[in-house]
Structure formats: structure tokens, C-alpha cells
Design an enzyme around this catalytic site. Structure first.
Site, PDB file in Angstrom:
ATOM      1  N   PHE A 174      -1.552  14.694  16.882  1.00  0.00           N
ATOM      2  CA  PHE A 174      -2.000  13.536  17.680  1.00  0.00           C
ATOM      3  C   PHE A 174      -3.310  12.953  17.188  1.00  0.00           C
ATOM      4  CE2 PHE A 174       0.196  16.574  20.602  1.00  0.00           C
ATOM      5  CZ  PHE A 174       1.426  15.938  20.540  1.00  0.00           C
ATOM      6  N   GLY A 212       5.858  17.567  13.611  1.00  0.00           N
ATOM      7  CA  GLY A 212       6.780  17.559  14.742  1.00  0.00           C
ATOM      8  C   GLY A 212       7.499  16.234  14.880  1.00  0.00           C
ATOM      9  N   ALA A 227       5.918   7.835   7.367  1.00  0.00           N
ATOM     10  CA  ALA A 227       7.350   7.583   7.138  1.00  0.00           C
ATOM     11  C   ALA A 227       7.537   6.434   6.148  1.00  0.00           C
ATOM     12  CB  ALA A 227       8.051   7.276   8.456  1.00  0.00           C
ATOM     13  N   ARG A 237      13.596  -1.277  10.317  1.00  0.00           N
ATOM     14  CA  ARG A 237      14.774  -0.417  10.190  1.00  0.00           C
ATOM     15  C   ARG A 237      14.419   0.971  10.715  1.00  0.00           C
ATOM     16  NH1 ARG A 237      16.511  -0.788   4.826  1.00  0.00           N
ATOM     17  NH2 ARG A 237      18.296  -2.066   5.390  1.00  0.00           N
ATOM     18  N   LEU A 258      14.856   4.722  10.822  1.00  0.00           N
ATOM     19  CA  LEU A 258      15.396   5.663   9.832  1.00  0.00           C
ATOM     20  C   LEU A 258      16.285   6.713  10.499  1.00  0.00           C
ATOM     21  CD1 LEU A 258      12.194   6.126   7.665  1.00  0.00           C
ATOM     22  CD2 LEU A 258      14.155   4.642   7.214  1.00  0.00           C
ATOM     23  N   LYS A 290       9.023   0.382   9.698  1.00  0.00           N
ATOM     24  CA  LYS A 290       7.648   0.205  10.177  1.00  0.00           C
ATOM     25  C   LYS A 290       7.259   1.476  10.937  1.00  0.00           C
ATOM     26  CE  LYS A 290       8.469  -3.987  12.264  1.00  0.00           C
ATOM     27  NZ  LYS A 290       8.135  -5.364  12.759  1.00  0.00           N
ATOM     28  N   GLU A 303       2.767   5.776  16.864  1.00  0.00           N
ATOM     29  CA  GLU A 303       1.747   5.483  17.873  1.00  0.00           C
ATOM     30  C   GLU A 303       2.100   4.314  18.788  1.00  0.00           C
ATOM     31  OE1 GLU A 303      -2.375   6.386  15.674  1.00  0.00           O
ATOM     32  OE2 GLU A 303      -0.968   5.240  14.478  1.00  0.00           O
TER      33      GLU A 303
HETATM   34 MO1  MOS Z   1      -2.815   9.775  14.781  1.00  0.00          MO
HETATM   35  S1  MOS Z   1      -4.550   9.421  15.812  1.00  0.00           S
HETATM   36  O1  MOS Z   1      -2.960   8.630  13.596  1.00  0.00           O
HETATM   37  O2  MOS Z   1      -2.540  11.325  14.266  1.00  0.00           O
END
Ligand code: MOS
Length: 651
Positions: A153, A380, A423, A542, A544, A614, A618
Site C-alpha cells: 500500500f 498481492g 502492470a 484494456r 488484463l 492503464k 490506486e
Molecule cells: Mo502505492 S502508495 O503507489 O504502493
């Protein structure tokens, strides 16, 4: 990469203690129990000096326009002065802590001048560079291994002092040393989302067209901390508006270093802007969705360039329809179910795209299997899965014939698994490497009399079932295996890479967009607030893998519910000690706090990315706080401009 700066201040660099939780010693023993017990025997004497605390503290040093990232477009002051409608409000957001469930751990082992480190890092390539620099050894002497990380995170984006201390201890005792942070240390040692105070001023016409945006963001920062994390940086891309000014200020306090936390800056800045548009929708009598469409950024407002893709309008349309937005009575406080006040709210999201360089090595060996190698890591999010799928598809192999090796800094350099960037970067490099690998096979066949592919160009052929064949004729051509065998080779290897865009590209890399629609239900007497429904419509280009992508959005939405309703890292105002650094005191959402989440993807493959994708890691958190706060207003007539929205703010 906006969220990542240099490493935090080094441990043990002098004899000052700058904040609660700073490491002042490390005790090494044979067992964890011995070490814990021995650490209690360490006596510390120090002279106290006064802590500087509180975001509004007049004694706190303030850094203005950090790193020159403020924006000026047109003349916001003049446009505000002459606007028919002016909006001016302040917003605050509490500090919060990433809190991955897996405690961050480090194992360090020196063999002479060679160092191996297992670390909870989102960025093995960067961790290697940091450690090599700090310990004055060549980069190739340092190997950082992160085959898998159970959640980051943002907490794993920097090389934190506890990692440095573990490496130092291993060097001193000359054997491997393992350190696992405790939960309270997870609050002080690996960053937190800084506290923010923002002032937002908007000027509009009577029919809601934006004439001016003036956005000032203040965030908290540790003393002597070089990290880069502006708050207002994405404001200039959100809406078509000719006059705009954004300013970032940082108040330096006696607190542990803040750090990146999912959508750093973007989620904080979205809250005031999307709340303000909601407030204006009531003042002007314009539907909130319609108000956003009136200010739609058809092109990138910074550069005037066309977006590489943009389905935000589709996000609004699909979201409104799935949610049943048309059933909303626009009057605040008008919708009820028995004792429950019902509110509908929504928000729009422009996320943006980071495009860092990435490298891979891809090989196909004589047994017909492929190996993809890169120093990327999987936190993860499904990196192994999507890399396997992509390579299998691009090389014409089955999923079981592709192996992905990542999480090792000895492999070709990769960017962080953070900033919603891996990604697309890793996928772009796999795309490039796969193309080069097929070309390498064609090059071998080019001068080979026995090859049915002799003289064929890349454009003539495609790949299926482990063979290269003419487009439209799977029975033509031959297998990778046949080519390698005939040439007496064990494998063919190709390097793949993706580089950041040239700055003068004709299009603006868009990144993801989203619309969020929320229903809240609030007990009229007790103020208890439940999120009853949440619809997130995402333009991620797209997609994935539908399953991992949806999972990213669900995880981000749960985090957002925490940010909006529950989470707050509380600093003792006298000492800066974090007063709630345990899961008994720091509340995160549990299942009962989270309704069924409706996640939908819309949009087209992105033109900027060779794989059309894309970043999605987040975007799912961003619009949720404003959508919920807007629903709270719709339910109650009460505008809450501070997060988290706790019971006391509702009563
Ligand atoms: Mo996140 S704050 O780009 O792991």
C-alpha cells in the site's frame, strides 16, 4: 513517480532523537525472546527538548512550493474576483497508516562484501541501489529478494531505517540477522499518510461552468525528511478550467516520517474538489453528474493534447444507470426508510499515469517452455498471473508453458510495484521482449534452407500452440522446439524494455478514470452510518485480468471506506507518540462495514500503452470519500469536510 522520494534519514547518524518511535539501538540475540528481553535492559539517558506538533503550529517550519511542483494557469485570482458564484471552504483529513497485515520483516546476510537481503519491499531494484550506496559496495554485490509481499500500500516503497539497521547488525555480528517489526512499530517505522488541511476556492458562472480553481494544500512532514509527496498535483488535470493555481506547503513536525499510502495526494485532493462540486450542485440547482459534464476535460487541460484514452463520460453514464441515480430526490433529507435517512452521492475521478522504464529477459528453451525474468515484484496484486497470461498470449504458448521469475534484484531492473505503474511498465516490456524473441527465431530461420519460415517477415507470421506460422494458416511454419533443435541451441533469449514517453508525444497519457456512486443509511437518532451500496465504474483501458483487476478495486474501496469513516492515526499533542498504534485502537473496516461492491469496467484499450492497459492499483480508492460525504449531505443536510466522518460529527 510522484510518491517516492529518497530514503528517509539514516538511523544512528547522530545523537538526537527527532520523534517518537525513532530507532536508537538494536539488540541481536539467538532467539526473539532473548532479544526482546535484552532490549528492555537498554538504558537511555537523554535531555528533553520540546516537540513541535500540530499542523497549525505557528512554530513549525513551513516549506512552500516544495520541488517547484505548484501550478499556475491563466489568472485564478482575477477570475475568482469577477466570478458570479464563488466557493471557498477548508477541508481536513486525518493521518492514517497503511497497515498491511503482514508484519514487515528483513533478513540480512553478509558473505564477505556480498550482501543478501530478504525484505518487505515493493521495489527490489531501488532497495538494492539504496543498500549498495549506504554500505559502499558495488550494486552487483547486493541481492534483494522479494518473491512475494503480502500487502504494501506504499509502506514498502522506501528503504526504511529498520532495514538499514538489520543489514548493519548482520555485518557486525557476522551472521544472518532477522528482524520483524511489531504492530506498534508498523505505525512508526514505515510511514503513514500525512495529515492534510486544504483550502479550495472555485469561481463559476451561474450555470456552473468553472472559471477559476485555487487549491492550497498543507500536509505534515517529518523534520529532516527529503521525501516528495505533493497533494494538489493532479488538480490541474481534472476539469476544463482556464484559470487555475495550486500550491503545496509542508509543515515540519516532530513525527515519524510520513510516506506514500495508496493514491497519495490524489485521494486527498479529490475529496475537496468533488465535495465542492456537490455543494455547488445544490446552490445552482444542477444535477451533480450534469455539473461535472459541463466542465468535462475533453483534452488534457495542462497540455491541450488529446487523451490517450478517456471513458470518464461512460463511467458517469454506466454508473448512474446501475446505481439508479435517476431515482434520487435531489432535495437533501428527503429520502427515508423508517428511522433511516437515505443519501445518494457521487464523485468523479481522474487518476493519471506513471510511465517508468522497465526491463525483462524472456527465453524459450528446447523443452518448449518460456521463462520471463524481471526484478518486478508481486504485492498481492497478481503480477505473476498477468505476466504469465501476457507472455503466453504473445508467444503463443499455454499458461503451463510459461514461468515468471520476479522479486529478485539480480534480474533486469523494474520499477516499484506502486504508483499504479507496474502492470503497464512490466507488461509493456514483456510485449517488447516477446516481439524481439519471435524475431530472433525468424532470424535463425531466415538463412535456413530446411525451415518453412525461411525468408518470412515478422508481419507475415503469428504464433499459436508453440509454433510460428503464417497468419491464417496454423498448419504452416514450425515449432520453437524444431528451430532450436535443428540449430543445436538450448534456448533463445531476448531482452525487452519499455521507456518513458518522449515529452513531445502527440497525446497525453491518460491513466485511469472512474465514477463512484454511494448510498448511505444513517440512523436518525443514533447517527450510526452504514454504507449501503457502492458502485465503482472504472476506465482502466484494456483489463488484463478481470478477476485481479476487480479485486484491486474492491480492496481499494474497502480501504477508502476505512479512510472515510474509521481510520485515524492519533498523535499525542504533547509528545507526538502515536496513541492508537494497535488494531484494538486503530479501526479498519471489517466485513460488516462493507456492502456488496459493484465494480464495472468500461473503456477502450489505451493508445499510449503497447498492451492497451492503464494502472488500476490506486484509482479505486480515490472518489469514495467524496461520494460518501456527498451522500451524507444528501441524507442529512449536513456537510462534513473532515475525514474520518465519525459518529460525533454526525450527531
Ligand atoms: Mo502505492 S502508495 O503507489 O504502493
Amino acid at each position: 513517480m510522484t510518491a517516492i522520494g529518497p530514503s528517509p534519514p539514516l538511523p544512528l547518524r547522530d545523537n538526537r532523537i527527532l520523534h517518537h518511535g525513532q530507532h536508537v539501538a538494536i539488540v541481536v540475540a539467538q532467539t526473539r525472546e532473548q532479544a526482546t528481553s535484552a532490549a528492555r535492559l537498554v538504558e537511555l539517558s537523554c535531555e528533553e527538548s520540546e516537540a513541535i506538533l500540530g499542523i497549525g503550529n505557528p512554530r513549525a517550519p513551513v516549506v512552500a512550493n516544495p520541488w517547484g511542483m505548484d501550478t499556475v494557469r491563466g489568472d485564478a485570482a482575477a477570475a475568482l474576483a469577477s466570478a458570479e458564484v464563488v466557493y471557498d471552504q477548508e477541508f481536513t483529513i486525518a493521518a492514517e497508516t497503511c497497515n498491511p497485515l503482514g508484519l514487515f520483516a528483513t533478513v540480512a546476510h553478509w558473505e564477505g562484501d556480498w550482501l543478501t537481503v530478504h525484505d518487505s519491499s515493493q521495489w527490489p531494484t531501488q532497495a538494492r541501489t539504496s543498500l549498495a550506496t549506504l554500505f559502499s559496495v558495488p550494486e552487483e554485490n547486493v541481492r534483494v529478494l522479494v518473491p512475494y509481499l503480502g500487502g504494501g500500500f506504499g509502506a514498502g516503497l522506501r528503504t526504511w531505517p529498520h532495514t538499514v539497521l538489520t543489514v548493519l547488525a548482520a555485518r557486525m555480528v557476522n551472521c544472518p540477522v532477522k528482524l520483524v517489526l511489531t504492530r506498534p512499530e508498523m505505525f512508526t517505522a514505515i510511514g503513514h499518510r500525512p495529515q492534510t488541511a486544504q483550502r479550495l476556492r472555485l469561481g463559476t458562472t451561474r450555470d456552473g461552468r468553472l472559471l477559476a480553481i485555487d487549491h492550497e494544500a498543507t500536509s505534515t512532514r517529518a523534520t529532516e525528511e527529503p521525501n516528495i509527496q505533493p497533494i494538489a498535483m493532479r488538480t490541474p488535470t481534472m476539469y476544463a478550467c482556464e484559470n487555475l493555481a495550486t500550491r503545496d506547503r509542508q509543515v515540519r513536525l516532530s513525527i515519524p516520517s510520513p510516506g506514500p499510502m495508496r493514491a497519495p495526494g490524489t485521494v486527498e485532493a479529490n475529496f475537496p474538489i468533488e465535495s465542492a462540486l456537490d455543494e455547488l450542485s445544490y446552490r445552482l440547482g444542477v444535477d451533480p453528474v450534469e455539473l461535472r459534464l459541463r466542465n468535462y476535460a475533453e483534452v488534457d487541460p495542462r497540455s491541450g493534447r488529446p487523451w490517450s484514452s478517456n471513458a470518464l463520460r461512460e463511467c458517469y453514464r454506466v454508473g448512474a444507470q446501475r446505481f439508479g441515480w435517476a431515482d434520487r430526490n435531489p432535495q437533501a433529507g428527503s429520502m427515508r426508510d423508517g428511522n433511516q435517512l437515505i443519501g445518494y452521492g457521487m464523485a468523479g475521478v481522474t487518476f493519471g499515469q506513471n510511465s517508468p522504464p522497465c526491463q525483462v529477459k524472456i527465453s524459450i528453451s528446447r523443452d518448449g517452455t518460456a521463462l520471463v525474468r524481471s526484478a518486478a515484484t508481486d504485492i498481492g496484486t497478481g503480477t505473476y498471473t498477468i505476466a504469465t497470461q501476457l507472455a503466453a498470449r504473445l508467444l503463443g504458448l499455454g499458461l503451463g508453458q510459461v514461468r515468471v521469475e520476479i522479486g529478485d534484484s539480480d534480474l533486469p531492473p523494474a520499477p516499484a510495484s506502486g504508483g499504479s505503474q507496474l502492470a503497464t511498465a512490466f507488461g509493456g516490456a514483456i510485449h517488447d521482449g516477446s516481439g524481439r524473441l519471435v524475431q530472433a527465431f525468424l532470424d535463425l530461420a531466415a538463412g535456413d534452407e530446411q525451415s518453412p519460415l525461411r525468408g518470412r517477415q515478422r508481419a507475415d507470421v503469428t504464433v499459436t500452440d508453440g509454433r510460428i506460422h503464417l497468419v491464417g494458416d496454423p498448419s504452416s511454419g514450425e515449432t520453437y522446439r524444431d528451430i532450436l533443435t535443428r540449430h543445436g541451441l538450448d534456448e533463445l533469449v531476448a531482452d525487452g524494455a519499455i521507456d518513458p514517453q518522449p515529452p513531445e508525444s502527440a497525446m497525453a497519457p491518460a491513466g485511469a478514470f472512474a465514477a463512484v456512486f454511494a448510498e448511505v443509511r444513517i440512523d436518525r437518532d443514533l447517527g450510526v452510518l452504514r454504507v449501503a451500496r457502492l458502485v465503482s465504474v472504472i476506465d482502466g483501458g484494456r483489463v488484463l485480468n478481470k478477476k485481479t483487476a476487480r479485486s484491486q478495486i474492491i480492496g481499494a474501496t474497502v480501504m477508502a471506506i476505512g479512510m472515510t469513516l474509521l481510520e485515524e492515526t492519533v498523535f499525542d499533542p504533547g509528545t507526538g507518540r502515536i496513541a492508537n498504534a494497535t488494531f484494538a485502537d486503530y479501526l479498519v473496516p471489517v466485513h460488516a462495514d462493507v456492502p456488496d461492491l459493484d465494480v464495472v469496467f468500461v473503456g477502450e484499450p489505451d493508445r499510449f500503452s503497447p498492451i492497451g492497459a492503464k494502472g488500476l492499483g490506486e484509482v479505486g480508492i480515490v472518489g469514495v470519500p467524496a461520494a460518501i460525504a456527498n451522500a451524507v449531505y444528501h441524507a442529512t443536510g449536513r456537510r462534513i469536510r473532515s475525514l474520518p466522518i465519525t459518529l460525533d460529527r454526525l450527531l
